[in-house]
Design a protein around this motif. Sequence first.
Motif, PDB file in Angstrom:
ATOM      1  N   GLN A 155       1.085  -1.302  -0.098  1.00  0.00           N
ATOM      2  CA  GLN A 155       0.610   0.072  -0.075  1.00  0.00           C
ATOM      3  C   GLN A 155       1.019   1.507  -0.145  1.00  0.00           C
ATOM      4  N   VAL A 156       1.123   1.914  -0.806  1.00  0.00           N
ATOM      5  CA  VAL A 156       1.453   3.610  -1.234  1.00  0.00           C
ATOM      6  C   VAL A 156       0.928   4.450  -0.468  1.00  0.00           C
ATOM      7  N   GLU A 157       0.932   5.751   0.296  1.00  0.00           N
ATOM      8  CA  GLU A 157       0.415   6.917   0.630  1.00  0.00           C
ATOM      9  C   GLU A 157       1.999   7.615   0.164  1.00  0.00           C
ATOM     10  N   HIS A 158       1.159   9.160  -0.406  1.00  0.00           N
ATOM     11  CA  HIS A 158       2.225  10.163  -0.508  1.00  0.00           C
ATOM     12  C   HIS A 158       2.425  11.309   0.544  1.00  0.00           C
ATOM     13  N   ASP A 159       1.281  11.013   1.939  1.00  0.00           N
ATOM     14  CA  ASP A 159       1.795  12.779   2.656  1.00  0.00           C
ATOM     15  C   ASP A 159       1.540  11.613   3.767  1.00  0.00           C
ATOM     16  N   GLY A 160       1.815  12.250   5.006  1.00  0.00           N
ATOM     17  CA  GLY A 160       1.793  11.724   6.306  1.00  0.00           C
ATOM     18  C   GLY A 160       0.566  11.274   6.433  1.00  0.00           C
ATOM     19  N   ALA A 161      -0.249  12.757   6.485  1.00  0.00           N
ATOM     20  CA  ALA A 161      -2.073  12.153   7.345  1.00  0.00           C
ATOM     21  C   ALA A 161      -2.383  10.722   6.908  1.00  0.00           C
ATOM     22  N   ALA A 162      -1.942  10.810   5.367  1.00  0.00           N
ATOM     23  CA  ALA A 162      -2.682   9.396   4.985  1.00  0.00           C
ATOM     24  C   ALA A 162      -1.812   8.618   5.655  1.00  0.00           C
ATOM     25  N   GLY A 163      -0.913   8.362   5.118  1.00  0.00           N
ATOM     26  CA  GLY A 163       0.131   7.145   6.398  1.00  0.00           C
ATOM     27  C   GLY A 163      -0.163   6.831   7.452  1.00  0.00           C
ATOM     28  N   LEU A 164      -1.061   7.772   7.743  1.00  0.00           N
ATOM     29  CA  LEU A 164      -1.179   6.876   9.604  1.00  0.00           C
ATOM     30  C   LEU A 164      -1.934   6.373   9.557  1.00  0.00           C
ATOM     31  N   ALA A 165      -3.212   7.601   8.783  1.00  0.00           N
ATOM     32  CA  ALA A 165      -4.669   6.645   8.814  1.00  0.00           C
ATOM     33  C   ALA A 165      -4.241   5.427   7.807  1.00  0.00           C
ATOM     34  N   ALA A 166      -3.927   4.828   7.173  1.00  0.00           N
ATOM     35  CA  ALA A 166      -3.795   3.765   6.617  1.00  0.00           C
ATOM     36  C   ALA A 166      -3.314   2.810   7.260  1.00  0.00           C
ATOM     37  N   ALA A 167      -1.889   3.085   8.359  1.00  0.00           N
ATOM     38  CA  ALA A 167      -1.194   1.945   8.861  1.00  0.00           C
ATOM     39  C   ALA A 167      -2.463   2.050   9.861  1.00  0.00           C
ATOM     40  N   ARG A 168      -3.232   2.588  10.662  1.00  0.00           N
ATOM     41  CA  ARG A 168      -4.331   2.288  11.747  1.00  0.00           C
ATOM     42  C   ARG A 168      -5.045   1.551  10.885  1.00  0.00           C
ATOM     43  N   ARG A 169      -5.633   2.012   9.985  1.00  0.00           N
ATOM     44  CA  ARG A 169      -6.414   0.757   8.547  1.00  0.00           C
ATOM     45  C   ARG A 169      -5.880  -0.598   8.753  1.00  0.00           C
ATOM     46  N   LEU A 170      -5.328  -0.626   7.975  1.00  0.00           N
ATOM     47  CA  LEU A 170      -4.468  -2.082   7.490  1.00  0.00           C
ATOM     48  C   LEU A 170      -4.077  -2.874   8.248  1.00  0.00           C
ATOM     49  N   ARG A 171      -3.296  -1.900   9.389  1.00  0.00           N
ATOM     50  CA  ARG A 171      -2.584  -2.885  10.104  1.00  0.00           C
ATOM     51  C   ARG A 171      -1.895  -4.129   9.131  1.00  0.00           C
ATOM     52  N   PRO A 172      -0.120  -3.361   9.049  1.00  0.00           N
ATOM     53  CA  PRO A 172       0.350  -3.599   7.736  1.00  0.00           C
ATOM     54  C   PRO A 172       1.326  -4.984   8.713  1.00  0.00           C
ATOM     55  N   VAL A 173       2.654  -5.533   7.801  1.00  0.00           N
ATOM     56  CA  VAL A 173       3.274  -5.807   8.679  1.00  0.00           C
ATOM     57  C   VAL A 173       4.749  -5.522   8.926  1.00  0.00           C
ATOM     58  N   ALA A 174       4.063  -4.917   7.995  1.00  0.00           N
ATOM     59  CA  ALA A 174       5.840  -3.593   8.222  1.00  0.00           C
ATOM     60  C   ALA A 174       5.335  -2.749   7.508  1.00  0.00           C
ATOM     61  N   CYS A 175       6.305  -1.528   7.792  1.00  0.00           N
ATOM     62  CA  CYS A 175       5.989   0.014   7.101  1.00  0.00           C
ATOM     63  C   CYS A 175       7.375   1.210   7.141  1.00  0.00           C
ATOM     64  N   ILE A 176       7.397   1.183   5.682  1.00  0.00           N
ATOM     65  CA  ILE A 176       8.228   2.226   5.147  1.00  0.00           C
ATOM     66  C   ILE A 176       8.181   3.229   5.334  1.00  0.00           C
ATOM     67  N   LEU A 177       8.795   4.023   5.524  1.00  0.00           N
ATOM     68  CA  LEU A 177       8.792   5.243   6.072  1.00  0.00           C
ATOM     69  C   LEU A 177       9.160   6.716   6.082  1.00  0.00           C
ATOM     70  N   ASP A 178       9.075   7.576   4.522  1.00  0.00           N
ATOM     71  CA  ASP A 178      10.037   9.049   4.485  1.00  0.00           C
ATOM     72  C   ASP A 178      10.498   9.442   5.878  1.00  0.00           C
ATOM     73  N   ILE A 179      11.126  10.002   5.732  1.00  0.00           N
ATOM     74  CA  ILE A 179      11.245  11.346   7.162  1.00  0.00           C
ATOM     75  C   ILE A 179      10.267  12.355   6.721  1.00  0.00           C
ATOM     76  N   ALA A 180      10.517  12.809   5.691  1.00  0.00           N
ATOM     77  CA  ALA A 180      10.340  13.865   4.840  1.00  0.00           C
ATOM     78  C   ALA A 180       9.288  13.825   4.765  1.00  0.00           C
ATOM     79  N   LEU A 181       7.832  14.470   4.652  1.00  0.00           N
ATOM     80  CA  LEU A 181       7.133  13.892   4.073  1.00  0.00           C
ATOM     81  C   LEU A 181       5.975  14.718   4.257  1.00  0.00           C
ATOM     82  N   PRO A 182       5.050  15.902   3.264  1.00  0.00           N
ATOM     83  CA  PRO A 182       3.923  16.952   2.820  1.00  0.00           C
ATOM     84  C   PRO A 182       3.677  16.745   5.016  1.00  0.00           C
ATOM     85  N   GLY A 183       3.051  17.803   5.709  1.00  0.00           N
ATOM     86  CA  GLY A 183       1.645  17.647   6.643  1.00  0.00           C
ATOM     87  C   GLY A 183       2.563  16.835   7.845  1.00  0.00           C
ATOM     88  N   MET A 184       3.281  16.046   7.748  1.00  0.00           N
ATOM     89  CA  MET A 184       3.516  15.034   8.894  1.00  0.00           C
ATOM     90  C   MET A 184       4.732  14.031   8.349  1.00  0.00           C
TER      91      MET A 184
END
Length: 231
Positions: free
Chosen positions: A38-67
């Motif tokens: 699952q690919v997201e392109h901004d911080g808020a959408a990424g956090l929402a996806a982490a909470r909604r999808l419960r992935p087995v792992a997360c790869i997070l860019d540090i410099a993201l729009p918004g969060m």
Amino acid sequence: MMSAVTDASKGLVLVVEDERPIADLVRLYLSREGFGVQVEHDGAAGLAAARRLRPVACILDIALPGMDGTEICRRMRTDGDWTPVIFLTARDDEVDRILGLELGGDDYVTKPFSPRELVTRVKALLRRAAGPAPDRVRVLGPLALDPERRAVSVDGAPLMLTATEFDLLAHLLGRPGRVFTREELLAAVWGYASHAGTRTVDVHVAQVRAKLGDSASLIRTVRGVGYCVDA
């Protein structure tokens, strides 16, 4: 928002990366290895996806729009979500890397990076999170570590550790009294050896000690060498 690959056998990996060519490359390599992505392109959408999808792992860019990625990780940990996290960063700055690890990250990769190496890191992290073969509970003073349940307690009170923190503590407890160099710990726990990465070991040891509280002295620093757990 990009849809996830749903027929993958190895679980879903969440990738939060605002540079679309990088995100697409990471998705391609993970998909080839059998992961859903699952690919997201901004911080808020990424956090929402982490909470909604419960992935087995997360790869997070540090410099993201918004969060930024470290804030996503911090909020996940505050929620009690200890999904393994790998940070991506274009800033080859030790302060940034240490900050990310102190907020509960398990590993980091600096851009530019090899997609194959990133996939290898993900697979190694998930193997560690799955735990070793059943083994006896290791007890040292007030500290008890159960490899089968991947549970740690001090005086009966449970500790919340990341997958990497757990594996680091388990490795030290596996041979009480034995002094491990930082390079040995990096190779055994993270799956790679590099003198440049040994600061990662120091940060994780500091985090484990902080969580151990009054029992932090069980992990002893051997100056100029590494760490051990006293028998």
